[in-house]
Design a protein around this motif. Structure first.
Motif: not given
Length: 362
Positions: A15, A126-127, A130-131, A134, A167, A169-170, A172-173, A200
């Motif tokens: 994280t 991206a996968n 993940g999220t 940030p 987007h 996937i996330d 807010q990327r 974004y």
């Protein structure tokens, strides 16, 4: 083919240390970028081999606040794991990482097959992340050129598909898209931007990516004449007007002073560096310096002493209005002077200068 791999490595992904109560907007993110540097930590065999997380600490101490991590090859398990290592090192030492894809196949032939490969490449990356993470940004194609110069619909269509995929996937990327003609600021207006994408989605553009070069028998910079300065200001102001009209933030993905700078820089290089840095600072557009190998010796794990004055000039120039610097921070000398404390200072302040051989470990 990579789906089982992605499922496993996502469980292992760390994280981010950058926790925020509310998500960043693109405008806020752009200002946090400050001054950065293009790096080959994931693009060349040497860059991959020589990378050591403590290099990131050296970059932060020098005043670098983001790195543009260039990637050229297809994604593999080893490269994904290496990218995670880079991103986590950046987060540990307070530097924003931006992954930038070269996308040679798509630039050379923007057909449906290569567009699908572009989307798949970014979907894999991206996968994998993940999220999490940030502050990690994705630069979809750096320096769109070749056939893309003549096929604007293909470029915009690819951006639409990649941005939608990322987007999903996330949401807010932070994503960067660049115009054709090697990201020319004059072509920013040709970008097709999704509605309500200001929060974004940012634009990436170039100016002097390899420094002043001969162009149609003319040099855009000789001694810094009034005409030469006016021409550069006009290009920068083109981007400023685009920002004002579109509501989107932008970032200069890389600029340089030209020629080799591993030794003592010339007076002309110093003058060009001062003018460029101050002009970009004046309009508060963040930028990356091209490139890390010119200034940093990965094998020795140390900044090259010859270009020290130039590096300092490009990072923290003394301009008419110093408070206008993006990502304002105090840096007296990027190599030998006083260093600012990084977010990881509690664990790094007691670290001594590492042996030269450590840069090649890990």
């Amino acid at each position: 083919m990579l789906k089982p791999l992605i499922a496993v490595v996502m469980l292992l992904a760390g994280t981010s240390v950058f926790a925020a109560d509310t998500p960043l907007t693109a405008a806020q993110y752009a200002q946090k970028l400050g001054v950065g540097m293009d790096v080959d930590w994931a693009r060349t065999d040497r860059g991959i081999r020589e990378f050591d997380p403590l290099i990131v600490r050296d970059f932060y101490d020098a005043g670098i606040r983001h790195v543009r991590i260039r990637v050229a090859d297809n994604m593999t398990e080893a490269r994904l794991i290496h990218l995670r290592k880079l991103v986590e090192a950046c987060e540990q030492y307070g530097i924003i990482p931006v992954i930038a894809y070269q996308a040679d196949n798509f630039k050379a032939d923007p057909d449906a097959k290569n567009e699908a490969q572009l989307v798949a490449w970014w979907s894999t990356v991206a996968n994998f992340f993940g999220t999490g993470h940030p502050t990690l940004g994705f630069d979809v194609i750096y320096e769109p050129a070749d056939k893309l110069n003549r096929d604007l619909p293909a470029l915009n269509r690819a951006y639409e598909n990649v941005v939608r995929t990322l987007h999903n996937i996330d949401a807010q990327r932070m994503i960067f898209i660049a115009p054709r003609l090697r990201a020319a600021p004059e072509d920013l207006s040709s970008l097709k931007l999704p509605p309500h994408s200001q929060n974004y989605l940012l634009a990436e553009w170039h100016i002097f990516p390899w420094g002043p070069q001969k162009n149609s028998g003319k040099y855009p910079w000789t001694s810094g004449t009034a005409a030469e300065k006016a021409a550069i200001r006009a290009r920068i102001n083109t981007a400023v007007r685009w920002q004002q009209k579109s509501g989107h933030a932008s970032w200069v993905g890389g600029w340089a002073v030209g020629e080799s700078i591993k030794n003592v820089p010339t007076e002309s290089q110093m003058a060009f560096a001062h003018f460029m840095a101050c002009e970009l600072n004046k309009v508060k557009i963040p930028y990356a310096i091209n490139t890390d190998t010119q200034f940093y010796d990965g094998e020795e794990g140390a900044w090259r002493p010859g270009p020290e004055p130039l590096l300092k000039m490009m990072i923290a120039p003394e301009c008419d209005k110093p408070d206008a610097r993006p990502g304002h921070h105090e840096v007296k000398s990027p190599v030998h002077g006083e260093k600012s404390a990084s977010p990881a200072a509690a664990s790094t302040t007691e670290l001594k200068a590492r042996p030269a051989s450590s840069a090649s470990q890990g």
